[in-house]
Design an enzyme around this catalytic site. Structure first.
Site, mmCIF file in Angstrom:
data_model
loop_
_atom_site.group_PDB
_atom_site.id
_atom_site.type_symbol
_atom_site.label_atom_id
_atom_site.label_comp_id
_atom_site.label_asym_id
_atom_site.label_seq_id
_atom_site.Cartn_x
_atom_site.Cartn_y
_atom_site.Cartn_z
ATOM 1 N N HIS A 224 70.722 73.336 30.032
ATOM 2 C CA HIS A 224 71.657 72.578 30.868
ATOM 3 C C HIS A 224 72.597 71.715 30.030
ATOM 4 O O HIS A 224 72.220 71.156 29.027
ATOM 5 C CB HIS A 224 70.936 71.720 31.923
ATOM 6 C CG HIS A 224 69.859 70.823 31.437
ATOM 7 N ND1 HIS A 224 69.099 70.066 32.299
ATOM 8 C CD2 HIS A 224 69.378 70.560 30.213
ATOM 9 C CE1 HIS A 224 68.226 69.379 31.620
ATOM 10 N NE2 HIS A 224 68.359 69.650 30.363
ATOM 11 N N ASN A 225 73.830 71.659 30.508
ATOM 12 C CA ASN A 225 74.872 70.811 29.922
ATOM 13 C C ASN A 225 75.319 71.247 28.538
ATOM 14 O O ASN A 225 76.045 70.523 27.865
ATOM 15 C CB ASN A 225 74.423 69.342 29.889
ATOM 16 C CG ASN A 225 74.218 68.799 31.285
ATOM 17 O OD1 ASN A 225 73.098 68.783 31.797
ATOM 18 N ND2 ASN A 225 75.299 68.405 31.942
#
Lengths: 328, 328, 328
Positions: A224-225
């Site tokens: 994520h991210n």
């Protein structure tokens, strides 16, 4: 060289080439297979063209791989592709699918999605609610697009890949791991190709981004991210932990791993199996665990293999110096 | 030993065995669990049979694992399997499926395919156009066979594996990665078993081959134009880059990686997590990154852990020799 | 701090935050992005709250990630979920599915299964015969549960994961690998979350167990007869070979690998990419291959990079001592 009208129906590696194939030689290490080659024609790089054995009808080019890009579609034209929605696909009435798109058998397209012109959703794919998929995209069979995920135009996703998966985020509370909601997004930009059985997480907050024109091999994990710069190459089984950001044109060898919250500079090269636990400067090449400058690492590892000898030499010195010391 | 009529309904590890189970002991490191074992019968290797504690009714065999091969099918007979095509499967009219084959719910079998006698296509599998699948094959649910892929007889493929995927090949053109068409084939020979969520690429030109009788664990990646010799063992998460060729009877430990264009000799053994960047001789055992002779590598790594001490000894010598040198 | 009535509709990372978002700052390394932040409100850890630039309306908390757990569900309420069985799902008449459960499009639920209250079986999942799935479980699309597998309550399984796969076990017979039947079970206890495209094998005999509350990231492999203690964390691409047992509260970094038949003590920490080939004591932190005490390993690897210098110093000593020796 040779017969300009020489015909062939297929291009094959030297050792497999049948008489009617055009054999392929781009790398000198396979030149030893020329004498045994059974084909009459050869696609060869200019530098290897003067080798004597093997097929005498030759097409010499500066870059044989680039020649494949031109020749193979002529030999293997794409099959006609269907359009429309297969009778067994399950379409939410609120899905917005272009007329020229195709949705295969057993595929599921949920509410509030858009699917662009000429896009092909393979059999048994699942496109989650609110996902937006561009034009001329190909999803091979069995892909899952999680809700809200965005794919640009001309994206290719191979079978079994999952995009927009919940990221891996927990907080400790009373000795238990409590899930942090993964409420962010996931954007795959134009012209990205993603191999089979990859996993790309959505952001926790914010977004995960795969930059335009990047190519991911099979079984790659992007947490994520993460932000992958445009034009990057991630070879099979690479793993990138959360919030790491890479510049444009980065390449990562197979099974390389990056911990989270790093900055990887433009054009950096990360060797196969490297374990990156710190930022990498633009243009640097790193390898090993923890990853260091590639040349220094290889030099050091060569000395590691000589450690038994170095330790012996050290012991010998100590024994001699013991005497020398005694004599002083 | 003991009661020749002793009955049991299941075979279980020592620590889990219920009174009516036959406990299993093949490895001396678990002998300490004998006293606490609650079962009355024990399947044990001859070498461990004389251990005193634990079940007194014992079946001692030279190879307890081989005994499992004989005993377990008696205790857990295969369920009756259906034949025919499930009403929800999607069959191209030009698919050629044997009468005795089974095609599960939601499976898709495209045009010009052949599926042999007794083969089972699991639920939600997709068999691409022109694929040829032999007899007595088992595809567990959710497998994708890309178009044109060939599977021999008695092949087992676990859930989620993708065979015949486009290889990872691009050429640079004006700073962009341009896809090289992946026009080759992929052949999985007889008696191969492939674990879950693996990815096997088709050739770019030419073929990828998994040799007869080879066994691949889960999450293994095999790139385009790789050739795996027959009778090989690839443990979970192994990755092999393009065009590498391995001889017969090779074994690779979990997470091992091989770069492309290598030759790995017959019977070579590649340790878990090894990173192989050069050819490996027949019969050699290698480990580490870059992979070297296994014993030399472990010896060197042991000295690596002693480097702080070696560096101290070196500094001490320098200080003493500084004095000695002064005195000379 | 600031306006107690400040409103926001989303929480975003500092660099992405729009004016109406609440920006998020939990880690000092991102403090440099404060001046450029465009939002009016900030969720910030107490220790960073006094930083001057950036949004002036601030919510300072001891643990911003824990605050996300509370805030995000308010901003992103779960969509209403359907109950019942989709018309395209294939349900064996002998499947026992709770009224409040949901079975998605194209899913297959085989005979003698149980599915608990409030459980959601995603599109195109396959639940094998005899599997038992608890209450409030979520299977995302395309999951395969092999026959006989048991999942507790509140388990989350992401897309493409395979649970209860045949383990990787063969015996040699006449130079061939003969499959050992995999007749054991696989148990995933309460409150486990498993990422996308993971593979969890069933026991050969006995069981594979994923302990309560453990969290597995994407592409994790767990082999047959492994037991993972409760409350453990396995980051992406971890692989664990057969029969290894880990205590409660163990954490494993990305791409770490463990060979089989090990005992890993409670609370042990295994660094990313570590290759564990021996038991690990409770509470220990290990890294490298072969894995050793983390701090000692990093210290040794730092010296590895200095080996060229150490080797030079050794050679210099030898040359000097040669003279010194001559002089003695």
């Amino acid at each position: 060289m040779g017969d300009p009208d020489a015909a062939f129906t297929r291009i094959s590696p030297l050792r497999d080439a049948e008489p009617d194939d055009m054999a392929f030689l781009a790398d000198g290490r396979y030149a030893g297979e020329l004498p045994g080659c059974r084909s009459r024609t050869l696609l060869v790089s200019e530098g290897l063209c003067s080798l004597e054995d093997g097929p005498s009808d030759r097409l010499a080019v500066a870059d044989p791989h680039a020649a494949l890009v031109a020749l193979l579609p002529l030999l293997h034209p794409e099959p006609e592709v269907a359009t429309g929605v297969h009778r067994t696909a399950v379409m939410d009435p609120a899905a917005n699918v272009a007329e020229s798109a195709f949705v295969g058998a057993g595929a599921v397209v949920e509410a509030e999605t858009t699917v662009g012109e000429g896009t092909r959703i393979g059999a048994n794919c699942v496109v989650g609610a609110g996902a937006r998929i561009g034009a001329a995209v190909v999803l091979h069979p069995g892909v899952t697009i999680y809700p809200g995920t965005v794919l640009g135009d001309r994206v290719i996703v191979h079978s079994g890949t999952r995009i927009g998966v919940d990221g891996f985020g927990y907080v400790q509370s009373n000795g238990r791991h409590v899930k942090v909601p993964q409420a962010g997004g996931c954007v795959v930009e134009d012209d990205v190709e993603i191999g089979a059985n990859c996993t790309i997480d959505r952001g926790s907050i914010g977004r995960t981004v795969i930059g335009a024109g990047s190519k991911l091999d099979n079984l790659v994990h992007v947490a994520h991210n993460v932000s992958i710069g445009p034009g990057s190459i991630l070879v099979a089984q690479v793993g990138i932990a959360g919030s790491t950001r890479t510049g444009p044109g980065v390449s990562m060898g197979g099974q390389a791993g990056l911990i989270g919250h790093l900055e990887i500079g433009a054009g950096a090269r990360i060797a196969a199996q490297a374990g990156v636990i710190g930022d990498v400067a633009p243009g640097a090449t790193v390898s090993g665990y923890p990853a260091r400058d590639h040349k220094r690492y290889l030099r050091a590892m060569a000395l590691v293999m000589r450690l038994p000898e170095l330790a012996k030499r050290l012991g010998r010195l100590e024994r001699r110096l013991g005497r020398a010391g005694d004599g002083a």
